[in-house]
Design a protein around this motif. Structure first.
Motif, short mmCIF file in Angstrom:
data_model
loop_
_atom_site.label_atom_id
_atom_site.label_comp_id
_atom_site.label_asym_id
_atom_site.label_seq_id
_atom_site.Cartn_x
_atom_site.Cartn_y
_atom_site.Cartn_z
N VAL A 24 0.82 -1.22 0.00
CA VAL A 24 0.00 0.00 0.00
C VAL A 24 0.86 1.27 0.00
N PRO A 25 1.80 1.44 0.94
CA PRO A 25 2.64 2.66 0.87
C PRO A 25 3.51 2.71 -0.37
N LEU A 37 1.26 3.85 -3.29
CA LEU A 37 0.92 5.27 -3.19
C LEU A 37 2.12 6.14 -3.55
N ALA A 38 3.31 5.74 -3.11
CA ALA A 38 4.51 6.52 -3.43
C ALA A 38 4.81 6.50 -4.93
N TRP A 94 -3.36 11.08 8.96
CA TRP A 94 -3.91 9.77 9.27
C TRP A 94 -5.40 9.71 8.96
N PHE A 146 -5.89 9.39 5.21
CA PHE A 146 -5.62 8.05 4.71
C PHE A 146 -6.73 7.08 5.11
N THR A 158 -8.43 8.00 1.49
CA THR A 158 -7.54 7.29 0.56
C THR A 158 -7.78 5.79 0.57
#
Length: 268
Positions: free
Chosen positions: A81-82, A85-86, A172, A175, A179
């Motif tokens: 997930v991170p 997104l990055a 937070w 997200f 998101t």
């Protein structure tokens, strides 16, 4: 809207038959009363389904596969997930190289990965452990979770996030409330695909599994090396039945279209 012509319908029919026929054959052989692999021409029998209870190794291996698949897929998503997104949001030096690195396990044969993992985990004292299986499976299923999560993140409408920020949402909260729900179809699909890949893997896992950490595919592979009977087909039929039941329940209470495409019946 154009309708499929006769040739297209014939092609689709042949495609469905080719895909479904092996599953039907396995399920039919599981009901044979004979002591060898054959279609049940003289009637159906539950003999080989009852025989599963005499082999607790299969039941234990099923739970190991289930736990391993669920845990490794969840851990892979924590990284996917991170990373998605990055990669989807930012442009930075080495971005394409990083994405290629994350997807590189797809290009390496699982036999090579299995041998490499075996030597590495043996050298660090993790050989034959469940921890080694989890780490190895996280690495091989991570690309599947990343691809679908990345697709969802790339197609996400950023204006919704901007609206939330303008209303005072913190990082937070943004997200968790905006998101994540927007990319949730990709996250769930990525987890499902990663779980299937982990649950079904044999080529790499056979190098790492020990007597206490055998997965179901490994247990079935070891069994058919010494036995030629329909027991493995009955185990396969049970796995197929569990899978179909799970899909039916998921479609009934949540909707497969919502899981795979993020759309569904508003009345559900």
């Amino acid at each position: 809207m154009r309708r499929n012509g006769p040739l297209a319908l014939i092609f689709h029919g042949i495609f469905v038959i080719v895909m479904v026929a092996p599953i039907l054959v396995v399920c039919l052989v599981a009901f044979t009363p004979e002591g060898f692999l054959s279609l049940p021409t003289n009637g159906f029998s539950l003999r080989w389904f009852r025989a599963i209870g005499q082999y607790p190794e299969f039941i234990h291996a099923f739970w190991v596969s289930l736990g391993l698949g669920a845990l490794s897929s969840f851990v892979a998503l924590l990284f996917a997930v991170p990373a998605a997104l990055a990669i989807a949001r930012y442009r930075f030096r080495g971005r394409d190289a990083l994405a290629a690195l994350f997807l590189s396990p797809l290009m390496i044969p699982h036999v090579v990965l299995g041998i490499a993992f075996l030597r590495f985990f043996t050298s660090v004292g993790f050989g034959g452990s469940f921890t080694a299986l989890i780490i190895a499976h996280v690495i091989i299923v991570f690309p599947f979770a990343l691809r679908l999560t990345l697709a969802a993140a790339t197609g996400m409408d950023r204006t919704v996030e901007m609206a939330a920020v303008s209303l005072g949402a913190g990082g937070w909260t943004l997200f968790r409330r905006v998101t994540l729900p927007l990319i949730m179809p990709g996250v769930i699909s990525g987890w499902a695909l990663a779980f299937i890949q982990s649950f079904d893997d044999l080529t790499m896992t056979v190098f790492l599994a020990a007597p206490g950490t055998e997965t179901l595919p490994v247990r079935m592979f070891l069994y058919i090396q010494d036995n030629i009977d329909p027991l493995v087909t009955s185990v396969s039929a049970c796995v197929i039945a569990v899978t179909m039941t799970a899909l039916i329940l998921l479609d009934r209470f949540y909707g497969l279209d919502r899981v795979l495409a993020g759309k569904g019946d508003p009345g559900r």
